[in-house]
Write an enzyme that holds these catalytic residues in place. Structure first.
Site, mmCIF file in Angstrom:
data_model
loop_
_atom_site.group_PDB
_atom_site.id
_atom_site.type_symbol
_atom_site.label_atom_id
_atom_site.label_comp_id
_atom_site.label_asym_id
_atom_site.label_seq_id
_atom_site.Cartn_x
_atom_site.Cartn_y
_atom_site.Cartn_z
ATOM 1 N N ALA A 77 0.741 -1.163 0.135
ATOM 2 C CA ALA A 77 -0.031 0.055 0.012
ATOM 3 C C ALA A 77 0.818 1.286 -0.031
ATOM 4 C CB ALA A 77 -0.967 -0.064 1.178
ATOM 5 N N THR A 78 1.979 1.247 0.556
ATOM 6 C CA THR A 78 2.908 2.396 0.450
ATOM 7 C C THR A 78 2.900 2.665 -1.061
ATOM 8 O OG1 THR A 78 4.062 2.001 2.566
ATOM 9 C CG2 THR A 78 5.066 3.175 0.923
ATOM 10 N N ASN A 157 -5.767 3.905 10.837
ATOM 11 C CA ASN A 157 -5.040 2.578 11.665
ATOM 12 C C ASN A 157 -4.875 2.696 12.957
ATOM 13 O OD1 ASN A 157 -3.498 4.751 9.744
ATOM 14 N ND2 ASN A 157 -1.756 3.876 11.046
ATOM 15 N N GLN A 185 -6.983 -0.649 5.928
ATOM 16 C CA GLN A 185 -7.664 -0.980 7.083
ATOM 17 C C GLN A 185 -8.988 -1.525 6.943
ATOM 18 O OE1 GLN A 185 -6.116 -1.872 9.882
ATOM 19 N NE2 GLN A 185 -3.974 -0.883 9.540
ATOM 20 N N ALA A 206 -1.784 -6.963 1.149
ATOM 21 C CA ALA A 206 -2.058 -8.276 1.355
ATOM 22 C C ALA A 206 -2.055 -8.807 2.732
ATOM 23 C CB ALA A 206 -1.625 -9.206 0.437
ATOM 24 N N HIS A 207 -1.033 -7.985 3.407
ATOM 25 C CA HIS A 207 -0.716 -8.296 4.612
ATOM 26 C C HIS A 207 -1.618 -7.893 5.714
ATOM 27 C CE1 HIS A 207 1.787 -5.089 6.588
ATOM 28 N NE2 HIS A 207 1.688 -4.532 5.303
ATOM 29 N N THR A 246 8.502 -7.486 -13.186
ATOM 30 C CA THR A 246 7.998 -8.853 -12.972
ATOM 31 C C THR A 246 7.090 -9.116 -11.762
ATOM 32 O OG1 THR A 246 10.075 -9.681 -14.134
ATOM 33 C CG2 THR A 246 8.793 -11.302 -13.020
ATOM 34 N N CYS A 332 8.671 6.594 18.707
ATOM 35 C CA CYS A 332 9.801 6.985 19.239
ATOM 36 C C CYS A 332 10.596 7.637 18.034
ATOM 37 C CB CYS A 332 10.803 5.750 19.309
ATOM 38 S SG CYS A 332 10.901 5.220 21.049
HETATM 39 C C1 LIG Z 1 -0.314 -0.680 6.612
HETATM 40 C C2 LIG Z 1 -0.791 0.628 6.030
HETATM 41 C C3 LIG Z 1 -0.111 1.050 4.994
HETATM 42 C C4 LIG Z 1 0.870 0.568 4.352
HETATM 43 O O1 LIG Z 1 0.984 -0.718 3.564
HETATM 44 P P1 LIG Z 1 2.267 -1.310 3.301
HETATM 45 O O2 LIG Z 1 1.716 -2.309 2.355
HETATM 46 O O3 LIG Z 1 2.943 -2.099 4.468
HETATM 47 O O4 LIG Z 1 3.119 -0.687 2.461
HETATM 48 C C5 LIG Z 1 -0.877 2.164 4.368
HETATM 49 N N1 LIG Z 1 -1.854 2.688 4.845
HETATM 50 C C6 LIG Z 1 -2.563 2.090 5.887
HETATM 51 C C7 LIG Z 1 -3.833 2.881 6.645
HETATM 52 C C8 LIG Z 1 -1.832 1.108 6.881
HETATM 53 O O5 LIG Z 1 -2.628 0.667 7.692
#
Ligand SMILES: *Cc1c(COP(=O)(O)O)cnc(C)c1O
Length: 409
Positions: A77-78, A157, A185, A206-207, A246, A332
């Site tokens: 998502a980044t 989040n 989220q 996905a994670h 890829t 931190c």
């Molecule tokens: C975790 C998160 C991201 C980042 O996703 P990644 O796949 O870890 O780069 C972006 N936006 C929100 C709201 C998130 O909770």
């Protein structure tokens, strides 16, 4: 349900989720037998990989009411957020240089906006209320004729607050402005539909939905309007030219499966999470005084609980309950412990922000785990408060604000 408890107990599902066993099984063949490059057009290895990727595209599209061709795969998502903002800024920058977002977005949005500011774009931050909601009125207030993009998250989040995307989407549509949402989220926990919500761009990963790390997607609308994005990664023209490289076939296959499971579970899982979350809140709030819920009381993710425990330092509290994996409301930075910018933006004072803990439950959480967590938190908070002169004074009815402190500078 009498599973033996395993420590530490994971209550940090907003940070990441374990991969669902069903997802792992689906991924495994794609590391070995079916290892082809989805871009290889000349043989069966490539065709099989491509077919698997296209199936995943459909599974993900179906979760958000999109069509297959509108899903672009990324590394997470980044990257999706960067692609949406930078890609739209470059493509539509000649139409206008104004972008609207909110002060409580994920850093992947806020830092990208700061970068765009250096590149000559202007960013407005729509006001959030005390619960962390951004209303369509707040967006309208900062909308300008040269606004090209609005980016407002579906659900936060840290505090779990859900935004009313349909209202913001309708506003954007009426002004002819593109609407992007970071829905990381919200997916699998609250219904998201790009059509009824008027969403043009949407970021996923996905994670956070029991898939593997390092694979994400960006929904890019193809009709009414057809959204075009300048790529930020060049080379080969994969993914309709918007994201070369890829494809991570095993990751994408796992992501697709995770999306399919999330959709299948939409009728039952949010309710299960809500029951566990409510059990946790009830357990804590019935036994502890001076604790405060952060975020919206009802319009919040079913699995999120963000609580300030007055007179207790969040970091000390976490040290006092190492059997629990949770997040604190402080971050931190280089030299000091900064209170969360999200809590700050919704008006939580610095003192209370430092006492905040974020709990998030998930698919594999159990009632036994929640009951253990309640006991652990209650005893840790009580222990720390016994050592707190401020808590003692507050209990004796002394108004702390009226106290004349001596020996302080
Ligand atoms: C975790 C998160 C991201 C980042 O996703 P990644 O796949 O870890 O780069 C972006 N936006 C929100 C709201 C998130 O909770």
């Amino acid at each position: 349900m009498t599973k033996k408890l395993k420590f530490p107990i994971y209550l940090d599902y907003h940070s990441t989720t374990p991969v669902d066993p069903e997802v792992i099984q689906t991924m495994l063949p794609f590391f070995t037998d079916v290892f082809g490059n989805a871009a290889s057009r000349n043989h069966e290895f490539g065709w099989t990989a491509e077919a698997a990727v296209e199936k995943a595209r459909g599974q993900i599209a179906s979760l958000i009411g999109a069509t297959d061709k509108e899903i672009i795969f990324t590394s997470g998502a980044t990257e999706s957020n960067n692609t949406a903002l930078l890609g739209a800024a470059e493509m539509y920058g000649s139409k206008g240089k104004h972008i609207i977002t909110s002060p409580i977005e994920h850093k992947a949005i806020l830092d990208t906006c700061q970068y765009l500011e250096k590149k000559g774009f202007e960013i407005s931050y729509a006001e959030v209320d005390q619960y962390g909601q951004v209303s369509s009125e707040a967006v309208a207030k900062v909308m300008r004729p040269d606004t090209i993009l609005v980016s407002i998250m579906a659900a936060n989040n840290e505090i779990g607050t859900i935004n009313r995307l349909s209202e913001i989407g309708a506003l954007c549509k009426s002004k002819g402005v593109l609407f992007h949402t970071d829905a990381v989220q919200a997916i699998g926990k609250t219904p998201i539909d790009v059509q009824s919500m008027g969403i043009d761009l949407l970021s996923l990963t996905a994670h956070k939905i029991y898939g593997p790390k390092g694979v994400g997607a960006l929904y890019v609308r193809r009709k009414n309007p057809r959204v075009r994005l300048a790529p930020i990664i060049h080379g080969g023209g994969h993914e309709r030219g918007m994201r070369s490289g890829t494809l991570n076939v095993p990751g994408i296959v796992g992501f697709g499966k995770a999306a399919e499971i999330a959709k299948r579970n939409m009728a039952s899982e949010p309710e299960k999470l809500r029951a566990l979350r409510d059990r946790l809140w009830k357990g804590l709030s019935s036994q502890l005084d001076e604790i405060f819920l952060n975020g919206h009381p009802t319009e919040r993710l079913p699995n999120n609980l963000n609580v300030s425990f007055a007179y207790v330092e969040g970091e000390s509290l976490m040290m006092g309950m190492k059997e629990l994996a949770v997040s604190s409301g402080s971050a931190c930075t280089s030299a000091s412990l900064e209170p969360s910018y999200v809590l700050k933006a919704i008006g939580v004072g610095e003192d209370l922000a430092h006492t905040s803990i974020r709990f998030s439950v998930g698919r594999f959480s159990t009632e036994e785990e929640i009951d253990f967590a309640i006991e652990k938190v209650v005893s840790a908070v009580r222990k720390l408060r016994e050592l707190s002169p401020l808590y003692e004074m507050a209990k004796e009815g002394i108004d702390l604000k009226s106290v004349q402190w001596t020996g302080h500078h």
